[in-house]
Scaffold this motif. Structure first.
Motif, PDB file in Angstrom:
ATOM      1  N   LEU B 289       0.827  -1.204   0.000  1.00 31.82           N
ATOM      2  CA  LEU B 289       0.000   0.000   0.000  1.00 31.82           C
ATOM      3  C   LEU B 289       0.863   1.256   0.000  1.00 31.82           C
ATOM      4  N   PRO B 377       4.580  -3.220  -5.697  1.00 29.12           N
ATOM      5  CA  PRO B 377       3.355  -2.448  -5.411  1.00 29.12           C
ATOM      6  C   PRO B 377       2.100  -3.105  -5.985  1.00 29.12           C
ATOM      7  N   ILE B 378       2.267  -3.929  -7.027  1.00 28.16           N
ATOM      8  CA  ILE B 378       1.095  -4.560  -7.663  1.00 28.16           C
ATOM      9  C   ILE B 378       0.404  -5.528  -6.701  1.00 28.16           C
ATOM     10  N   VAL B 380      -0.842  -4.882  -4.089  1.00 28.09           N
ATOM     11  CA  VAL B 380      -2.019  -4.214  -3.537  1.00 28.09           C
ATOM     12  C   VAL B 380      -3.279  -4.565  -4.347  1.00 28.09           C
ATOM     13  N   LEU B 381      -3.063  -4.889  -5.619  1.00 28.88           N
ATOM     14  CA  LEU B 381      -4.198  -5.283  -6.456  1.00 28.88           C
ATOM     15  C   LEU B 381      -4.338  -6.792  -6.555  1.00 28.88           C
ATOM     16  N   ARG B 382      -3.205  -7.488  -6.462  1.00 31.75           N
ATOM     17  CA  ARG B 382      -3.242  -8.948  -6.634  1.00 31.75           C
ATOM     18  C   ARG B 382      -2.745  -9.629  -5.363  1.00 31.75           C
TER      19      ARG B 382
END
Lengths: 229, 822
Positions: B289, B377-378, B380-382
């Motif tokens: 995050l 950082p990805i 946070v989506l996956r």
């Protein structure tokens, strides 16, 4: 013409045990400042992957992205982080609030990271704005889903981003609460003139955006045909 | 500032508490042991110094110079003086050649004089600690002087031209074995009476001792000034050349404390690593995050590093305070029980303790957290994206390195540290293999068991990696505790062996050859256990292979003996004993190996001795090791039988006199006034006191190691709490009764505890084998009791701890559990 987002020949392929898997292919997309764009598609169509690439959270296998006129391809992770810090805000489906922090502290966090001295006051104001002025010291588990998403929206707008990426913002909420949250999101977006990129599978929500594109099997479609912009 | 905020928030949310407690515990263990060892060493040194009556003394045949006193005062070093000489003492028609000690009013600077008004008193109630020294006009005497002179306390005796009243008998005194004590009964008089006796005339044989005491820094400063001023007649004595009997025991005790420290720190380290791992896992999403919000990896690393350093500082201060408090408590207990005031700690253990916090963090926590800034950082989506957590090998290497540094720096025993670590590494690998095997065997059994057992086995199998890790961790913790307990017990037993209950406690010296038969008969009549009689002549080693011997060693007369039989506490370590030795021209001599090493003597060297002005030569036939602790007559030099026939020998032996037979000395001395008796019972009691002190220290250390073990178990269990809560919530939502869940948790942890206990006892025996053979050099023996007790205790302990740690996951309503887990 200056674009806030410009994706060119964007593609993403991942290697799995079964071989290479193409998630996105030849995506071309331009979003102008202040525009609101909805990206729709079925589950597994690559919506979240596209959002990750457009926001600089991930790197493409092919093509490139320009965000606020900065080519992300030429930057390393540290450079992309700076672009996000300067220009980007997020609202996630699962809220992504830190459970050990109060509502106020969750909103203060990105402001503190930027070194804002009045983080406390600004965060309070934004929480007032989203209707949580009375719940500043509550922790996420003590808040309802709708309230948690309000905190996430306050956090996203508190940094005054140029572009807001929203990934299924009402995906975890009931329809009534979802409707209220959407109203809040669009209201704040209009107030602050933010460019909005919204991922959703809800047609009604997508229709509130100025423009809609659809993803199917990793390719961008508009009204059923391949999108060429 | 932001790091402070984040640290406070992490603390409040409970995510960092376990890490902080584990860190504080590591520092507590280090500080308590470092401080305690430091104070113990200081105390023992002080106690040993009390044998000298000072920290150092300068002995000479001339009185010390006045200007030395000026410098001593300048350097904050206190001083006192003693004169030793032998003089004929008269009481009526009786006389005796006594060893006289004239002492200044502030004697002794270290230690005490114990006196009594009852001759030959052994009952503590009859013995008092003297306040000062004999007043002018008074004299304190050796008990045996009274029967020798046929007087009682309160009567006068004549020293030189001065008459003095014997008011007390001396039970013990610093430097009780003064230079003239071999010659007769000891007496102590006031320095002020010395001139009045007119005993000391030009040419008199007198040994002056200038006693010194002060802090080690003041003392060092003063000694560096004093040493260049000393003449050839002056000799500096400190404890190293005065007290060697205790060294073996102390070295073993010290090694044990260091071993306990390694284990304590290792356990705390495992807890730190586990806590850090959990902390890292819970922070993966937070880092993702933060990165999505635009925080750079460098900034994240910096934020976490500052937080951890702050945490380490606070935990170190807290750990130091607790550690200092604990050791102060034990010092107080030691004081109350043994009337021994422990020496103050030096600054070194405080500095080491404070450094140990950040060091432990770097070694144990940092490797687990290192990957955090690299979280993409990805994520946070996956959420499903797996994150690489770094190589385990690197983490172990870092932990080992820090442990070696800690042990090397504060334990000052790198060999022991490396040995234990290497052994633990082997044990760790074996433990992992055994745990995996045991769980695989259990899988089949579990499938056929009742529902609680099935659920428990299913839980273990579902988290097989974590289960194996937990068993390894539990097993390691139990193994370390077990090893420490057994080593402690066997060491204490060994000490008991070293100073057996009926060890000889009196040396009887100066038995004339004509008296030997009657003397033996007298001892036999009283049914006393007596060691063999050794013939003895006093001689000085002057040359080695024709060259003058080194000046810094053995600058005094030594007791020389000859015998054909090797005592049981002597062992030939090089060369040949008489039965196999090939004699050349010179007679053979066997030399104690340590003194041989210090003097540079080799096998075959030719030694020249001066015996009463006559020259004797001998060839070195063998080197011997001997147990000074045995308190039997022991000699640096043993000649082959007949080698010293031309020199009139006197005989000596040692005997055990129980307290109720102490009066035997009276009978003996009345019959043989020339025999000298050395009372060693006081020294033996002192050794026992020291052993008791070390044992108490070890008990405290064990308690802290146990605490470390508990923390490791808690850390290992809490790692799986989140997943357990979710599962329990789901099962309860599906209608599973609470008792089923509680039962399965008890069974699951009992099984893990049983496996861990079994593996621990196997591994512990392996570790003990190495330690007993190579480090402590004590006899190897299996420990059957622990083979049964450890798996059962492991099952009980781990299941209780597991059930307590998991209680919330089954007592919280299912809806809440499921919601929290989201």
């Amino acid at each position: 013409m200056a674009y806030m987002i410009q994706a060119t020949e964007l593609g993403k392929t991942v290697t799995t045990s079964a071989g290479d898997l193409t998630i996105l292919k030849d995506i071309n997309l331009r979003v102008v400042k202040g525009e609101s764009l909805a990206i729709t598609g079925a589950s597994g169509s690559g919506k979240s992957t596209l959002l990750g690439l457009l926001a600089g959270l991930d790197v493409p296998s092919a093509g490139g992205v320009e965000l606020a006129e900065i080519a992300l391809n030429s930057l390393d992770e540290e450079g992309r982080a700076k672009v996000r810090a300067d220009h980007v805000g997020f609202v996630f489906q699962s809220f992504q609030l830190l459970p050990g922090l109060t509502a106020l502290e969750n909103v203060m966090l990105p402001l503190e990271l930027r070194g804002d001295r009045d983080a406390h006051d600004q965060a309070s104001q934004y929480l007032q704005r989203v209707g949580l002025g009375e719940r500043l010291s509550h922790y996420p588990p003590q808040l309802s889903g709708g309230e948690q998403q309000r905190v996430a929206i306050a956090r996203a707008f508190a940094c005054k981003p140029d572009i807001l990426f929203a990934d299924e913002p009402t995906g975890n909420l009931d329809s009534t609460t979802g409707h209220t949250i959407n109203d809040l999101l669009f209201e704040l977006n209009a107030e602050m003139g933010t460019t909005l990129v919204l991922i959703t599978h809800e047609e009604r929500l997508a229709n509130r955006c100025a423009r809609q594109v659809q993803l199917a099997a990793g390719e961008l479609m508009i009204s059923g045909s391949a999108a060429v912009e | 500032m932001l790091a402070w905020h984040l640290l406070w928030r992490n603390w409040r949310s409970g995510e960092i508490k376990l890490l902080a407690v584990a860190l504080a515990l590591a520092v507590t263990v280090v500080s308590a042991i470092a401080l305690f060892t430091d104070r113990l060493e200081g105390t023992l040194l002080e106690q040993s110094n009390s044998l000298l009556g000072a920290d150092r003394l300068v002995k000479s045949n001339q009185a010390h110079k006045k200007e030395w006193e000026v410098q001593a005062e300048r350097d904050d070093v206190s001083y006192s003086r003693v004169a030793h000489f032998s003089s004929m003492i008269f009481a009526g028609d009786e006389m005796h050649l006594a060893a006289v000690k004239a002492v200044a009013n502030n004697y002794p600077l270290r230690g005490y004089i114990d006196v009594s008004t009852t001759p030959f008193a052994t009952d503590p109630a009859l013995i008092e600690r003297a306040q000062g020294v004999p007043a002018p006009g008074e004299i304190w005497v050796d008990s045996r002087l009274l029967p020798l002179l046929h007087i009682e306390l309160g009567e006068s005796l004549q020293v030189g031209e001065h008459e003095l009243v014997a008011t007390k008998v001396v039970v013990s005194e610093p430097d009780g074995s003064g230079p003239f004590s071999m010659m007769g009964a000891r007496i102590i008089m006031n320095w002020e009476d010395l001139a009045k006796t007119r005993v000391i005339q030009p040419g008199s044989r007198v040994e002056y001792q200038w006693l010194l005491a002060g802090s080690s820094s003041d003392m060092n400063a003063f000694m560096s000034w004093l040493e260049p001023q000393l003449s050839d007649h002056d000799e500096v004595m400190d404890i190293e050349n005065a007290q060697r009997r205790l060294q073996g025991t102390l070295q073993t005790g010290r090694r044990f404390l260091v071993l306990a420290a390694i284990m304590g720190v290792l356990l705390a380290g495992v807890a730190i690593a586990l806590a850090a791992r959990q902390f890292a896992e819970r922070h993966v999403n937070q880092v993702a995050l933060l990165k999505s919000l635009g925080t750079s990896s460098q900034r994240i690393r910096q934020l976490y590093l500052v937080q951890l350093l702050l945490l380490a500082t606070v935990a170190s201060l807290l750990g130091l305070a607790v550690g200092a408090g604990l050791q102060a408590l034990i010092a107080q207990i030691v004081h109350n029980i043994y009337q021994v005031t422990m020496a103050k700690a030096t600054i070194t253990p405080f500095i080491l303790s404070l450094l140990s916090g950040p060091l432990a963090l770097v070694g144990f926590a940092l490797p687990s957290l290192w990957f955090l800034p690299k979280v993409p950082p990805i994520k946070v989506l996956r959420q499903e994206l797996s994150v690489s957590k770094g190589a385990v090998g690197w983490q172990i290497a870092m932990a080992s390195l820090v442990l070696v540094i800690l042990v090397g720096v504060f334990g000052r025993d790198l060999t022991l540290g490396v040995t234990v670590l290497a052994a633990l590494a082997v044990v760790g690998v074996l433990t992992g293999g055994m745990a995996f095997g045991l769980l695989a065997v259990g899988k089949k059994a579990g499938a056929q068991a009742g529902s609680r057992w099935r659920l428990a086995w299913a839980s273990i199998q579902r988290r097989r990696g974590a289960s194996v890790l937990q068993v390894v961790v539990f097993a390691t913790a139990i193994m370390l505790l077990l090893t420490l307990t057994i080593v402690r017990t066997s060491l204490i037993e060994e000490w008991q062996v070293k100073v057996p209950e009926n060890a000889p406690n009196h040396f009887l010296i100066n038995v004339a050859p004509s008296e030997v038969d009657d003397f033996k008969q007298l001892l036999a009549d009283d049914e006393l256990k007596v060691e063999p009689l050794f013939p003895m002549v006093r001689g000085r080693l002057t040359h080695i292979d024709g060259e003058p011997k080194p000046e810094d060693t053995l600058n005094r007369e030594a007791s020389l003996t000859w015998t054909g039989e090797l005592s049981e506490d002597n062992e030939v370590v090089a060369g040949q004993w008489w039965d196999t030795w090939q004699r050349s021209q010179l007679p053979g001599v066997s030399v104690e190996h340590e003194v041989a090493e210090r003097l540079g003597i080799e096998l075959g060297s030719q030694l020249t001795f001066s015996i009463g002005g006559l020259i004797a030569q001998a060839e070195v036939a063998s080197f011997r090791s001997l147990q000074w602790e045995s308190l039997r007559p022991n000699f640096y030099f043993i000649f082959e039988p007949g080698a010293l026939d031309d020199y009139a020998p006197m005989y000596m032996t040692s005997v055990y006199l129980p307290p109720e037979k102490k009066q035997f000395i009276n009978t003996l001395l009345t019959r043989y006034p020339t025999i000298v008796v050395l009372e060693l019972d006081r020294i033996i009691n002192q050794i026992r006191d020291i052993v008791a002190q070390v044992s108490d220290g070890v008990g405290l250390v064990l308690l802290m190691v146990l605490l470390g073990g508990c923390l490791v178990l808690i850390a290992a269990v809490t790692g799986s709490i989140d997943a357990r809560k979710q599962e329990a919530g789901l099962l309860r939502a599906l209608g599973a009764p609470r008792r089923l869940l509680v039962g399965s948790i008890w069974i699951e942890f009992a099984l893990l505890g049983f496996c861990a206990g079994f593996i621990a006892v196997v591994a512990s025996e392996a570790l003990l084998l190495g330690l007993q053979v190579y480090v402590f050099r004590v006899p190897v023996q299996p420990h059957y009791f622990y083979w049964l007790a450890t798996p059962i205790a492991g099952a009980l302990f781990v299941s209780s701890l597991g059930a307590i740690s998991c209680r919330h996951s089954v007592t919280t309503p299912p809806a809440t559990v499921l919601r929290e887990a989201l």
